[in-house]
Every structure is written in structure tokens, then in C-alpha cells.
Design an enzyme around this catalytic site. Structure first.
Site, mmCIF file in Angstrom:
data_model
loop_
_atom_site.group_PDB
_atom_site.id
_atom_site.type_symbol
_atom_site.label_atom_id
_atom_site.label_comp_id
_atom_site.label_asym_id
_atom_site.label_seq_id
_atom_site.Cartn_x
_atom_site.Cartn_y
_atom_site.Cartn_z
ATOM 1 N N GLY A 13 12.843 6.503 1.789
ATOM 2 C CA GLY A 13 13.001 5.081 2.088
ATOM 3 C C GLY A 13 13.388 4.753 3.518
ATOM 4 N N ASN A 15 11.384 3.886 5.819
ATOM 5 C CA ASN A 15 10.611 2.689 6.190
ATOM 6 C C ASN A 15 11.178 1.434 5.545
ATOM 7 O OD1 ASN A 15 8.229 3.572 7.926
ATOM 8 N ND2 ASN A 15 8.276 5.108 6.302
ATOM 9 N N MET A 92 4.263 6.836 -3.616
ATOM 10 C CA MET A 92 3.377 7.994 -3.724
ATOM 11 C C MET A 92 2.606 7.999 -5.048
ATOM 12 S SD MET A 92 4.047 9.133 -0.794
ATOM 13 C CE MET A 92 3.295 10.749 -0.705
ATOM 14 N N LEU A 95 -2.389 3.029 -7.239
ATOM 15 C CA LEU A 95 -2.319 1.836 -8.096
ATOM 16 C C LEU A 95 -3.731 1.356 -8.434
ATOM 17 C CD1 LEU A 95 0.567 0.043 -6.199
ATOM 18 C CD2 LEU A 95 0.705 1.108 -8.458
ATOM 19 N N HIS A 109 0.500 3.957 6.043
ATOM 20 C CA HIS A 109 0.001 5.330 5.945
ATOM 21 C C HIS A 109 0.117 6.018 7.306
ATOM 22 C CE1 HIS A 109 -2.132 8.769 4.510
ATOM 23 N NE2 HIS A 109 -3.095 8.641 5.391
ATOM 24 N N ASP A 150 -5.503 5.117 0.592
ATOM 25 C CA ASP A 150 -5.169 4.811 1.989
ATOM 26 C C ASP A 150 -6.350 4.185 2.709
ATOM 27 O OD1 ASP A 150 -2.522 5.825 1.745
ATOM 28 O OD2 ASP A 150 -3.342 7.836 1.795
ATOM 29 N N GLU A 179 5.969 4.484 12.623
ATOM 30 C CA GLU A 179 5.856 3.803 11.322
ATOM 31 C C GLU A 179 6.911 2.710 11.183
ATOM 32 O OE1 GLU A 179 4.217 6.266 7.707
ATOM 33 O OE2 GLU A 179 6.075 7.155 8.408
HETATM 34 C C1 GRF Z 1 5.929 7.946 5.276
HETATM 35 O O1 GRF Z 1 5.414 8.793 6.242
HETATM 36 C C2 GRF Z 1 4.849 7.142 4.612
HETATM 37 O O2 GRF Z 1 3.889 6.673 5.469
HETATM 38 C C3 GRF Z 1 4.285 8.208 3.687
HETATM 39 O O3 GRF Z 1 5.432 8.842 3.160
HETATM 40 C C4 GRF Z 1 6.494 8.749 4.111
HETATM 41 C C5 GRF Z 1 7.644 8.066 3.430
HETATM 42 O O4 GRF Z 1 8.781 7.997 4.244
HETATM 43 N N1 GRF Z 1 3.406 7.636 2.708
HETATM 44 P P1 GRF Z 1 10.051 7.116 3.805
HETATM 45 O O5 GRF Z 1 10.256 7.319 2.309
HETATM 46 O O6 GRF Z 1 9.768 5.693 4.126
HETATM 47 O O7 GRF Z 1 11.177 7.684 4.604
#
Ligand code: GRF
Length: 201
Positions: A13, A15, A92, A95, A109, A150, A179
Site C-alpha cells: 500500500g 501507493n 493483484m 477484475l 502499472h 494492464d 508511481e
Molecule cells: C506497485 O508497483 C504497483 O504498480 C504494482 O504492485 C506494486 C504495489 O505497491 N501493481 P504498493 O502495494 O502500492 O506498495
């Protein structure tokens, strides 16, 4: 009233944290109203709880549950929070239209459009650089109109070049930094450019 976001996470998490931090600092033109995970032990849920944001867990019932049935249960859990936008941030699980047809959904992504769809995109890009087949990768945020992996109309991208003596660890760090910034920018772009409505009802 600011845009209501529900964020879907499966793991760490970081992001999600970027969105929460941007909301606190006033640089996110949206409000995270709930965080939903398919994994009860996802650290993203702890981040949400710390920020006093509603959380929910919808676990897949193994082989006995059809993908669309899970998606319908997930949609019910998400719709409770009346989102205008659903953000997949380290979600992950593929959907299907059973979920996607009910919400406006965007996905983050760690690769550029059309490159390295699926898991381990960062490692695969690094291997491609070592093989001499690429000199850059990047990150993207795109709409999720269907169950393509993606893939979908691109909202924003950032290139992340490889550097001399690069290591996977350093490259991964730069990708995650990219990201975190891009996700906030992309949400702001979507909010600015789209008249979003509460969906999923
Ligand atoms: C990120 O690199 C996202 O793009 C990919 O998995 C990672 C998740 O990172 N799908 P986080 O859980 O947000 O730290």
C-alpha cells in the site's frame, strides 16, 4: 465536494500512502473514503486504519467461487462507499465486467503502455535492460474498461530511464517514486477532466 475515491489494495500500500499523504497536504483533489483489500493481512489496510479511513476485506473463496461471483461481492462492498472513482493501487487480481461495468476504474502499472503486462513488470524490465533490449521503462495509469491485463486508455505515463551501474534495487526505488507521484497526478487529471458521478448503485 471533492471526488470520492475507493482504493483497492492487495499488499504493502505505498501507493495508497502516496494518495493519503497528498490528501493531507492538500495536493490531491479527491478524498479517499474507503480502502478495500482481497487480503486480510495487506499492510495497506493498516495504513488506512491509521489514517482513520474505512476498510473492508473481501476474500476470494478459493476454487469454489467463480470470478464473476467474487467480483459481484466486491462490487457490493465497494458500492457502500458511493465512490465516484475506484483506484487499483497494487490490486493483484484481475477484475471482470461484473465489477468493472459498475464503476469508473483506473489502474496503476509499473511499465509503459503495452510493455510488461502482468506481475513482476519491474524485474522483467530490469532483465530486458541487462539483455540490452531496452534503455528505459516507466509507469502508467490507465482506465480499466474490461478484463484486459494492464491495458486500457492511458491517462498518464512517466518514463524511468536506466542509469550507468544500475541495480535492481535502485531501479525499483526510482520506479516506486515515479508511481507515487504519477498516481496523485493521474487522479487529479481524471478529476479535472471528467464529470464523475457516484457509481455502483
Ligand atoms: C506497485 O508497483 C504497483 O504498480 C504494482 O504492485 C506494486 C504495489 O505497491 N501493481 P504498493 O502495494 O502500492 O506498495
Amino acid at each position: 465536494m471533492s471526488c470520492r475515491l475507493v482504493v483497492l489494495v492487495s499488499g504493502n500500500g505505498s501507493n495508497l500512502q502516496a494518495l493519503l499523504d497528498a490528501a493531507v497536504s492538500g495536493t490531491l483533489d479527491a478524498e479517499v473514503v474507503a480502502v478495500v483489500s482481497n487480503k486480510p493481512d495487506a499492510f495497506g489496510l493498516s495504513r488506512a486504519a491509521k489514517a482513520e479511513i474505512a476498510t473492508d476485506v473481501v476474500e476470494h473463496h478459493g476454487k469454489t467461487e467463480a470470478r464473476a461471483d467474487f467480483d459481484r461481492r466486491l462490487a457490493e462492498a465497494v458500492s457502500v462507499h458511493k465512490p465516484e472513482l475506484v483506484v487499483l493501487a497494487g490490486w493483484m487480481r484481475l477484475l471482470t465486467p461484473a465489477f468493472l461495468d459498475r464503476f469508473a476504474v483506473i489502474n496503476l502499472h509499473p511499465a509503459l503502455p503495452g510493455e510488461f503486462p502482468g506481475t513482476h513488470a519491474i524485474d522483467r524490465a530490469f532483465d530486458a535492460w541487462k539483455d540490452g533490449t531496452t534503455d528505459r521503462s516507466g509507469v502508467m495509469v490507465h482506465w480499466v474498461p474490461d478484463d484486459g491485463v494492464d491495458d486500457g486508455p492511458v491517462i498518464a505515463t512517466t518514463e524511468v530511464p536506466f542509469v550507468e551501474n544500475d541495480t535492481l534495487e535502485l531501479f525499483e526505488k526510482r520506479m516506486h517514486q515515479a508511481e507515487h507521484a504519477l498516481l496523485v497526478d493521474a487522479v487529479n487529471l481524471v478529476v479535472a477532466e471528467n464529470s464523475l458521478e457516484t457509481t455502483g448503485q
